[in-house]
Design an enzyme around this catalytic site. Structure first.
Site, PDB file in Angstrom:
ATOM      1  N   HIS A  17       0.838  -1.207   0.000  1.00 36.33           N
ATOM      2  CA  HIS A  17       0.000   0.000   0.000  1.00 36.33           C
ATOM      3  C   HIS A  17       0.876   1.261   0.000  1.00 36.33           C
ATOM      4  O   HIS A  17       0.602   2.222  -0.723  1.00 36.33           O
ATOM      5  CB  HIS A  17      -0.914   0.026   1.239  1.00 36.33           C
ATOM      6  CG  HIS A  17      -1.936  -1.074   1.303  1.00 36.33           C
ATOM      7  ND1 HIS A  17      -2.198  -1.779   2.452  1.00 36.33           N
ATOM      8  CD2 HIS A  17      -2.774  -1.590   0.355  1.00 36.33           C
ATOM      9  CE1 HIS A  17      -3.168  -2.671   2.219  1.00 36.33           C
ATOM     10  NE2 HIS A  17      -3.516  -2.584   0.960  1.00 36.33           N
ATOM     11  N   LYS A  41     -16.230  -7.239   4.304  1.00 36.78           N
ATOM     12  CA  LYS A  41     -15.180  -7.715   5.209  1.00 36.78           C
ATOM     13  C   LYS A  41     -15.598  -7.391   6.642  1.00 36.78           C
ATOM     14  O   LYS A  41     -15.191  -6.369   7.206  1.00 36.78           O
ATOM     15  CB  LYS A  41     -13.847  -7.051   4.877  1.00 36.78           C
ATOM     16  CG  LYS A  41     -13.348  -7.412   3.478  1.00 36.78           C
ATOM     17  CD  LYS A  41     -12.012  -6.778   3.178  1.00 36.78           C
ATOM     18  CE  LYS A  41     -11.539  -7.163   1.781  1.00 36.78           C
ATOM     19  NZ  LYS A  41     -10.311  -6.479   1.365  1.00 36.78           N
ATOM     20  N   SER A 128      -3.531  -7.939   3.070  1.00 37.00           N
ATOM     21  CA  SER A 128      -3.855  -7.664   4.479  1.00 37.00           C
ATOM     22  C   SER A 128      -4.397  -8.906   5.180  1.00 37.00           C
ATOM     23  O   SER A 128      -4.063  -9.187   6.339  1.00 37.00           O
ATOM     24  CB  SER A 128      -4.884  -6.534   4.572  1.00 37.00           C
ATOM     25  OG  SER A 128      -4.357  -5.352   4.043  1.00 37.00           O
TER      26      SER A 128
HETATM   27  P1  ADP Z   1      -9.976  -3.577  -0.332  1.00 38.13           P
HETATM   28  O1  ADP Z   1      -9.894  -2.106  -0.501  1.00 38.13           O
HETATM   29  O2  ADP Z   1     -10.407  -4.266  -1.591  1.00 38.13           O
HETATM   30  O3  ADP Z   1     -10.741  -3.985   0.888  1.00 38.13           O
HETATM   31  P2  ADP Z   1      -7.205  -3.618   0.544  1.00 38.13           P
HETATM   32  O4  ADP Z   1      -7.442  -2.703   1.672  1.00 38.13           O
HETATM   33  O5  ADP Z   1      -6.376  -4.821   0.838  1.00 38.13           O
HETATM   34  O6  ADP Z   1      -8.508  -4.159  -0.136  1.00 38.13           O
HETATM   35  O7  ADP Z   1      -6.472  -2.874  -0.639  1.00 38.13           O
HETATM   36  C1  ADP Z   1      -6.665  -1.536  -0.973  1.00 38.13           C
HETATM   37  C2  ADP Z   1      -6.053  -1.286  -2.329  1.00 38.13           C
HETATM   38  O8  ADP Z   1      -4.677  -1.630  -2.315  1.00 38.13           O
HETATM   39  C3  ADP Z   1      -6.652  -2.124  -3.460  1.00 38.13           C
HETATM   40  O9  ADP Z   1      -6.605  -1.355  -4.645  1.00 38.13           O
HETATM   41  C4  ADP Z   1      -5.720  -3.291  -3.574  1.00 38.13           C
HETATM   42  O10 ADP Z   1      -5.732  -3.879  -4.856  1.00 38.13           O
HETATM   43  C5  ADP Z   1      -4.399  -2.600  -3.306  1.00 38.13           C
HETATM   44  N1  ADP Z   1      -3.400  -3.548  -2.809  1.00 38.13           N
HETATM   45  C6  ADP Z   1      -3.555  -4.526  -1.903  1.00 38.13           C
HETATM   46  N2  ADP Z   1      -2.422  -5.213  -1.732  1.00 38.13           N
HETATM   47  C7  ADP Z   1      -1.505  -4.662  -2.563  1.00 38.13           C
HETATM   48  C8  ADP Z   1      -0.129  -4.946  -2.867  1.00 38.13           C
HETATM   49  N3  ADP Z   1       0.522  -5.936  -2.280  1.00 38.13           N
HETATM   50  N4  ADP Z   1       0.485  -4.155  -3.771  1.00 38.13           N
HETATM   51  C9  ADP Z   1      -0.186  -3.154  -4.386  1.00 38.13           C
HETATM   52  N5  ADP Z   1      -1.483  -2.846  -4.158  1.00 38.13           N
HETATM   53  C10 ADP Z   1      -2.131  -3.589  -3.257  1.00 38.13           C
END
Ligand code: ADP
Length: 159
Positions: A17, A41, A128
């Site tokens: 992130h 979630k 996550s």
């Molecule tokens: P969501 O928003 O779908 O609940 P997350 O909080 O895990 O999921 O992810 C937020 C954003 O960060 C999403 O666009 C996700 O694709 C991106 N993301 C998650 N993990 C990674 C990673 N390892 N590298 C780059 N972007 C990521």
């Protein structure tokens, strides 16, 4: 002036992130990171306020970034903030299927475009959900998350 909104659950915020925020901050004039409640979630590990505080510390080295937390529709938040672009990260092909549908829905709702930033290979395994699982069983994830998050996970799981 192009303001981008980077929304996510960020439960917890990890190094993948952080890297997306760093790269978005170069592409756009300003970036707002929004810790959001994701109804799909249930049972978050950290509250929205805790997540916001951790993200603030994790991105404090980037100048044109601000952090908010909200339980609202992403497009409503974007309109409220004057953001014209939504940023999302992509790790693997399966992310794309879900993200494309969401991007098309958001464009239908509010004419807003989504820009996808592909993750660097070194972060593509980071998720996550996996970090929460590993940390809950006492695994050491400190190399994969900002220090503030590692400390919070240690405190939560008593490492
Ligand atoms: P969501 O928003 O779908 O609940 P997350 O909080 O895990 O999921 O992810 C937020 C954003 O960060 C999403 O666009 C996700 O694709 C991106 N993301 C998650 N993990 C990674 C990673 N390892 N590298 C780059 N972007 C990521």
């Amino acid at each position: 002036m192009i303001k981008a909104l980077y929304p996510g659950s960020f439960d917890p915020f990890h190094n993948g992130h952080v890297e997306i925020v760093e790269r978005a901050s170069v592409l756009f004039d300003s970036v707002v990171v929004a810790a959001m409640r994701n109804p799909q979630k249930a049972d978050p590990l950290f509250s929205l306020e805790e997540r916001q505080e951790m993200i603030v510390e994790a991105v404090c080295h980037i100048k044109n970034v601000e952090v908010v937390s909200l339980s609202t529709l992403v497009v409503d938040l974007a309109n409220q903030l004057g953001a014209s672009v939504i940023v999302r990260g992509l790790r693997v092909v399966s992310d794309f299927e879900v993200e494309l549908q969401m991007a098309q829905m958001n464009r239908k709702l509010s004419d807003i475009d989504t820009v996808f930033i592909p993750t660097s290979a070194e972060y593509s395994f980071l998720a996550s959900k996996l970090l929460r699982e590993v940390a809950s069983f006492g695994g050491n994830v400190s190399a994969m998350v900002p220090k503030v998050v590692a400390d919070a996970l240690d405190a939560r799981f008593g490492r």
